[in-house]
Design a protein around this motif. Structure first.
Motif, mmCIF file in Angstrom:
data_model
loop_
_atom_site.group_PDB
_atom_site.id
_atom_site.type_symbol
_atom_site.label_atom_id
_atom_site.label_comp_id
_atom_site.label_asym_id
_atom_site.label_seq_id
_atom_site.Cartn_x
_atom_site.Cartn_y
_atom_site.Cartn_z
ATOM 1 N N GLY A 484 58.495 0.181 -42.146
ATOM 2 C CA GLY A 484 58.711 -1.263 -42.168
ATOM 3 C C GLY A 484 58.330 -1.931 -40.864
ATOM 4 O O GLY A 484 57.742 -3.021 -40.854
ATOM 5 N N ALA A 485 58.649 -1.275 -39.737
ATOM 6 C CA ALA A 485 58.334 -1.845 -38.427
ATOM 7 C C ALA A 485 56.824 -1.863 -38.192
ATOM 8 O O ALA A 485 56.278 -2.842 -37.658
ATOM 9 N N GLN A 486 56.144 -0.796 -38.597
ATOM 10 C CA GLN A 486 54.685 -0.780 -38.448
ATOM 11 C C GLN A 486 54.039 -1.843 -39.328
ATOM 12 O O GLN A 486 53.074 -2.500 -38.928
ATOM 13 N N GLY A 487 54.598 -2.023 -40.523
ATOM 14 C CA GLY A 487 54.094 -3.073 -41.408
ATOM 15 C C GLY A 487 54.316 -4.465 -40.846
ATOM 16 O O GLY A 487 53.535 -5.387 -41.105
ATOM 17 N N ALA A 488 55.389 -4.625 -40.062
ATOM 18 C CA ALA A 488 55.661 -5.920 -39.421
ATOM 19 C C ALA A 488 54.832 -6.110 -38.160
ATOM 20 O O ALA A 488 54.636 -7.249 -37.704
ATOM 21 N N PHE A 489 54.346 -5.008 -37.581
ATOM 22 C CA PHE A 489 53.598 -5.065 -36.326
ATOM 23 C C PHE A 489 52.114 -5.339 -36.548
ATOM 24 O O PHE A 489 51.509 -6.154 -35.836
ATOM 25 N N LEU A 490 51.503 -4.671 -37.511
ATOM 26 C CA LEU A 490 50.041 -4.701 -37.622
ATOM 27 C C LEU A 490 49.463 -6.074 -37.978
ATOM 28 O O LEU A 490 48.469 -6.495 -37.371
ATOM 29 N N PRO A 491 50.030 -6.839 -38.920
ATOM 30 C CA PRO A 491 49.450 -8.167 -39.207
ATOM 31 C C PRO A 491 49.467 -9.114 -38.010
ATOM 32 O O PRO A 491 48.440 -9.754 -37.713
ATOM 33 N N PRO A 492 50.599 -9.257 -37.273
ATOM 34 C CA PRO A 492 50.542 -10.139 -36.098
ATOM 35 C C PRO A 492 49.645 -9.598 -34.986
ATOM 36 O O PRO A 492 49.092 -10.379 -34.220
ATOM 37 N N MET A 493 49.497 -8.278 -34.911
ATOM 38 C CA MET A 493 48.551 -7.727 -33.944
ATOM 39 C C MET A 493 47.142 -8.221 -34.263
ATOM 40 O O MET A 493 46.391 -8.632 -33.376
ATOM 41 N N GLN A 494 46.787 -8.187 -35.545
ATOM 42 C CA GLN A 494 45.461 -8.667 -35.935
ATOM 43 C C GLN A 494 45.335 -10.174 -35.707
ATOM 44 O O GLN A 494 44.276 -10.654 -35.271
ATOM 45 N N SER A 495 46.413 -10.904 -35.972
ATOM 46 C CA SER A 495 46.385 -12.347 -35.707
ATOM 47 C C SER A 495 46.179 -12.619 -34.221
ATOM 48 O O SER A 495 45.425 -13.534 -33.845
ATOM 49 N N ALA A 496 46.870 -11.848 -33.377
ATOM 50 C CA ALA A 496 46.721 -12.026 -31.933
ATOM 51 C C ALA A 496 45.288 -11.751 -31.505
ATOM 52 O O ALA A 496 44.729 -12.463 -30.658
ATOM 53 N N CYS A 497 44.663 -10.728 -32.090
ATOM 54 C CA CYS A 497 43.264 -10.428 -31.768
ATOM 55 C C CYS A 497 42.351 -11.578 -32.174
ATOM 56 O O CYS A 497 41.399 -11.919 -31.457
ATOM 57 N N LEU A 498 42.629 -12.170 -33.324
ATOM 58 C CA LEU A 498 41.811 -13.303 -33.770
ATOM 59 C C LEU A 498 41.937 -14.485 -32.816
ATOM 60 O O LEU A 498 40.947 -15.157 -32.505
ATOM 61 N N VAL A 499 43.155 -14.751 -32.330
ATOM 62 C CA VAL A 499 43.353 -15.859 -31.397
ATOM 63 C C VAL A 499 42.677 -15.556 -30.059
ATOM 64 O O VAL A 499 41.977 -16.411 -29.487
ATOM 65 N N LEU A 500 42.881 -14.344 -29.551
ATOM 66 C CA LEU A 500 42.224 -13.964 -28.297
ATOM 67 C C LEU A 500 40.709 -14.032 -28.448
ATOM 68 O O LEU A 500 40.005 -14.568 -27.576
ATOM 69 N N GLY A 501 40.204 -13.488 -29.541
ATOM 70 C CA GLY A 501 38.761 -13.515 -29.768
ATOM 71 C C GLY A 501 38.221 -14.928 -29.917
ATOM 72 O O GLY A 501 37.134 -15.251 -29.409
ATOM 73 N N GLY A 502 38.962 -15.790 -30.611
ATOM 74 C CA GLY A 502 38.530 -17.181 -30.740
ATOM 75 C C GLY A 502 38.485 -17.894 -29.401
ATOM 76 O O GLY A 502 37.563 -18.674 -29.130
ATOM 77 N N THR A 503 39.483 -17.621 -28.552
ATOM 78 C CA THR A 503 39.491 -18.208 -27.205
ATOM 79 C C THR A 503 38.269 -17.756 -26.414
ATOM 80 O O THR A 503 37.615 -18.560 -25.728
ATOM 81 N N LEU A 504 37.945 -16.484 -26.522
ATOM 82 C CA LEU A 504 36.767 -15.955 -25.820
ATOM 83 C C LEU A 504 35.479 -16.565 -26.373
ATOM 84 O O LEU A 504 34.550 -16.853 -25.607
ATOM 85 N N ALA A 505 35.422 -16.747 -27.682
ATOM 86 C CA ALA A 505 34.215 -17.329 -28.284
ATOM 87 C C ALA A 505 33.975 -18.748 -27.776
ATOM 88 O O ALA A 505 32.838 -19.128 -27.460
ATOM 89 N N VAL A 506 35.039 -19.536 -27.688
ATOM 90 C CA VAL A 506 34.916 -20.897 -27.141
ATOM 91 C C VAL A 506 34.455 -20.821 -25.684
ATOM 92 O O VAL A 506 33.586 -21.597 -25.258
ATOM 93 N N GLY A 507 35.032 -19.877 -24.930
ATOM 94 C CA GLY A 507 34.617 -19.702 -23.536
ATOM 95 C C GLY A 507 33.158 -19.319 -23.417
ATOM 96 O O GLY A 507 32.443 -19.804 -22.527
ATOM 97 N N ALA A 508 32.674 -18.459 -24.319
ATOM 98 C CA ALA A 508 31.271 -18.044 -24.288
ATOM 99 C C ALA A 508 30.345 -19.229 -24.564
ATOM 100 O O ALA A 508 29.304 -19.396 -23.907
ATOM 101 N N LEU A 509 30.714 -20.045 -25.535
ATOM 102 C CA LEU A 509 29.903 -21.228 -25.839
ATOM 103 C C LEU A 509 29.864 -22.183 -24.650
ATOM 104 O O LEU A 509 28.800 -22.743 -24.319
ATOM 105 N N PHE A 510 31.013 -22.374 -24.004
ATOM 106 C CA PHE A 510 31.054 -23.268 -22.848
ATOM 107 C C PHE A 510 30.179 -22.724 -21.718
ATOM 108 O O PHE A 510 29.423 -23.483 -21.088
ATOM 109 N N LEU A 511 30.270 -21.420 -21.457
ATOM 110 C CA LEU A 511 29.447 -20.835 -20.394
ATOM 111 C C LEU A 511 27.962 -20.932 -20.731
ATOM 112 O O LEU A 511 27.131 -21.125 -19.835
ATOM 113 N N GLY A 512 27.620 -20.800 -22.006
ATOM 114 C CA GLY A 512 26.224 -20.936 -22.399
ATOM 115 C C GLY A 512 25.678 -22.328 -22.144
ATOM 116 O O GLY A 512 24.473 -22.525 -21.954
#
Length: 524
Positions: A484-512
């Motif tokens: 149950g704990a692993q099931g509660a951990f993995l979806p928000p982990m993926q959500s956090a990666c999406l947010v971090l990745g989206g922030t980096l993508a915006v940063g990459a566009l700005f640097l470009g």
């Protein structure tokens, strides 16, 4: 004052320059490794010292907070009294504080030693890079910075590895003994190199130093503590809003001073500003991923601390190899914009894929970590080169401190984003598992049931600890708790990666769009 690294007519690298680079890299690796190492040893430390969750947080964050707050003044002091002198003092303070941690008798005294180590680290870190840029021939400076950046980038993983190795055989005190011994060895190495400084320094900017320390400390504290206290906590709001206000005040103060701590006009130089942003984005990615992936490796895959560190080695290889390549491309082809935008963009792609792909097997995780490492590696050395190449030679300590402060801010933001999303997502999903455990355990011992529920709701690590503490006849309940704990951990982990990745993508566009083509860019 003797300059480090004898300059030759053809700009070739001398043995003295190579020795300088080696010594500086040994010193900076200590600082970065110490930022990460105790995360691995924290469970053992908590058991022996009786540290609460809040105290465990400060065992880690006390070091980071003091390091970040003191970097700018420490860099300016090195420019004035000599960078080798400041490096030696920093190593002495860092080593003494690390050794003192061996004899602590409680969490409070351990936090004090970590704060002391943070003071030493703040004196060490800017001195290492400024010694290199002031002492290595200009023609070879990009190579030297590439090596320094690769070591600094991989230092955290080295900290995880060494700590895991020591904990496999020894008590957690061995980690601090290793830091103290390494500090002593690096101190002796530092005695063999020359020094450099600003020959005509102005008056030391006391007001600017106090303002910058307060501003950085407030913002970094707010970012680090926000995921634990909640973003609406009054103290967090005061720190973040007050810190932002102090940053504005710092800029105004520096604009009016004859001898400022930091020439804020440097940020009008697009290469300098782009390098600073890129460094922050790299460490946002690195420490955000470390926060998430280490939990996955240890709590989902069941890896030991040592095996988890080994599992991160793809990042070491990627950063090490591509740091050299990225700087060569940026310098050789006048392509800073391309390298920074591409590097951060590749990192963004890797982090987003971690949020999309089900990394149920290590090989999938290892491949995606390698993608992230390629991107970070491409951007890391050119970013630092852009900062240091556009900083006056006499102010290399301050330029190095800006580079290092950007790292600390990026790391704090990465941990804050990942931690907040993880905490909220886990809490929203773990309720049924925690309640079921409370009911079953509480049927025999109500107090134990309440404690188990609190631990399971607190974190995946707490849930695993509860599961491990159950007797053999409760194996089914233990399995349900972990599942149950692993099931509660993995979806928000993926959500956090999406947010971090989206922030980096915006940063990459700005640097470009924003970054200049050439590393050496005249100020606007």
């Amino acid at each position: 004052m003797m300059r480090v690294g004898r300059r030759t007519g053809d700009g070739s690298m001398t043995f003295r320059s190579i020795w300088l680079i080696f010594t500086a890299c040994a010193a900076v690796s200590l600082v970065v490794a110490a930022m990460a190492a105790l995360n691995t040893a924290l469970p053992d430390i908590a058991v022996d010292t009786g540290a609460t969750n809040a105290e465990m947080t400060w065992i880690i964050d006390g070091y980071t907070l003091v390091l970040a707050a003191l970097l700018l003044p420490a860099g300016a002091i090195g420019d004035r009294i000599g960078r080798r002198t400041v490096l030696l003092v920093g190593l002495a303070v860092f080593g003494t504080a690390s050794l003192a941690a061996v004899w602590v008798d409680g969490p409070t005294s351990l936090i004090v030693t970590r704060v002391g180590a943070g003071v030493g680290a703040a004196l060490i870190m800017p001195s290492t890079l400024s010694l290199i840029t002031a002492g290595v021939p200009r023609e070879k400076r990009a190579i030297a910075i590439s090596v320094w950046a690769a070591v600094a980038g991989a230092g955290a993983i080295a900290g995880f590895f060494v700590t895991g190795l020591l904990l496999n055989f020894f008590h957690w005190n061995s980690v601090f003994i290793a830091f103290a011994a390494s500090s002593a060895a690096t101190f002796l190495l530092t005695l063999t190199i020359g020094s450099s400084k600003d020959e005509h320094p102005g008056r030391f900017d006391v007001l600017g130093s106090l303002t910058s320390m307060s501003a950085v400390a407030g913002v970094v504290y707010g970012l680090l503590e926000g995921p634990h206290r909640g973003w609406t906590d009054p103290l967090i709001l005061v720190c973040l809003i007050g810190g932002a206000g102090l940053i504005v005040a710092f800029v105004r103060i520096e604009q009016r001073r004859t001898d400022p701590l930091l020439d804020v006009g440097l940020f009008r130089n697009r290469a300098f500003a782009s390098g600073s942003l890129s460094v922050a984005l790299q460490f946002l990615a690195s420490f955000g991923l470390f926060y998430l992936v280490l939990q996955q490796l240890q709590m989902v895959y069941g890896y030991s601390a040592l095996k988890s560190a080994v599992a991160l080695f793809p990042m070491v290889a990627g950063v090490g190899v591509f740091a050299m390549l990225g700087n060569w491309i940026a310098v050789r082809f006048d392509s800073l914009r391309f390298v920074l935008a591409t590097g951060i963009g590749i990192t963004a792609a890797g982090v987003i894929l971690l949020g999309v792909v089900d990394t149920d097997e290590y090989w999938k995780l290892g491949v995606l970590l390698s993608v992230c490492a390629v991107g970070i590696g491409l951007a890391t050395a050119p970013s630092t080169t852009a900062i240091m190449s556009n900083t006056p030679l006499e102010n290399q300590g301050v330029g190095s401190a800006v580079n290092d402060t950007a790292r600390e801010f990026g790391a704090a933001i990465g941990i804050a984003l990942a931690g907040s999303i993880m905490a909220a997502g886990y809490e929203a999903r773990i309720g049924a598992t925690a309640a079921a455990a409370k009911n079953q355990i509480g049927a025999f011992d109500p107090a134990a049931g309440a404690q188990a529920e609190e631990a399971i709701r607190g974190s995946l690590a707490g849930a695993v600890k509860v599961s491990d503490s159950l007797p053999g006849q409760a194996s089914q309940l233990a399995h349900e708790i972990v599942s149950g704990a692993q099931g509660a951990f993995l979806p928000p982990m993926q959500s956090a990666c999406l947010v971090l990745g989206g922030t980096l993508a915006v940063g990459a566009l700005f640097l470009g769009w924003f970054a200049p083509r050439k590393i050496l860019e005249p100020a606007c």
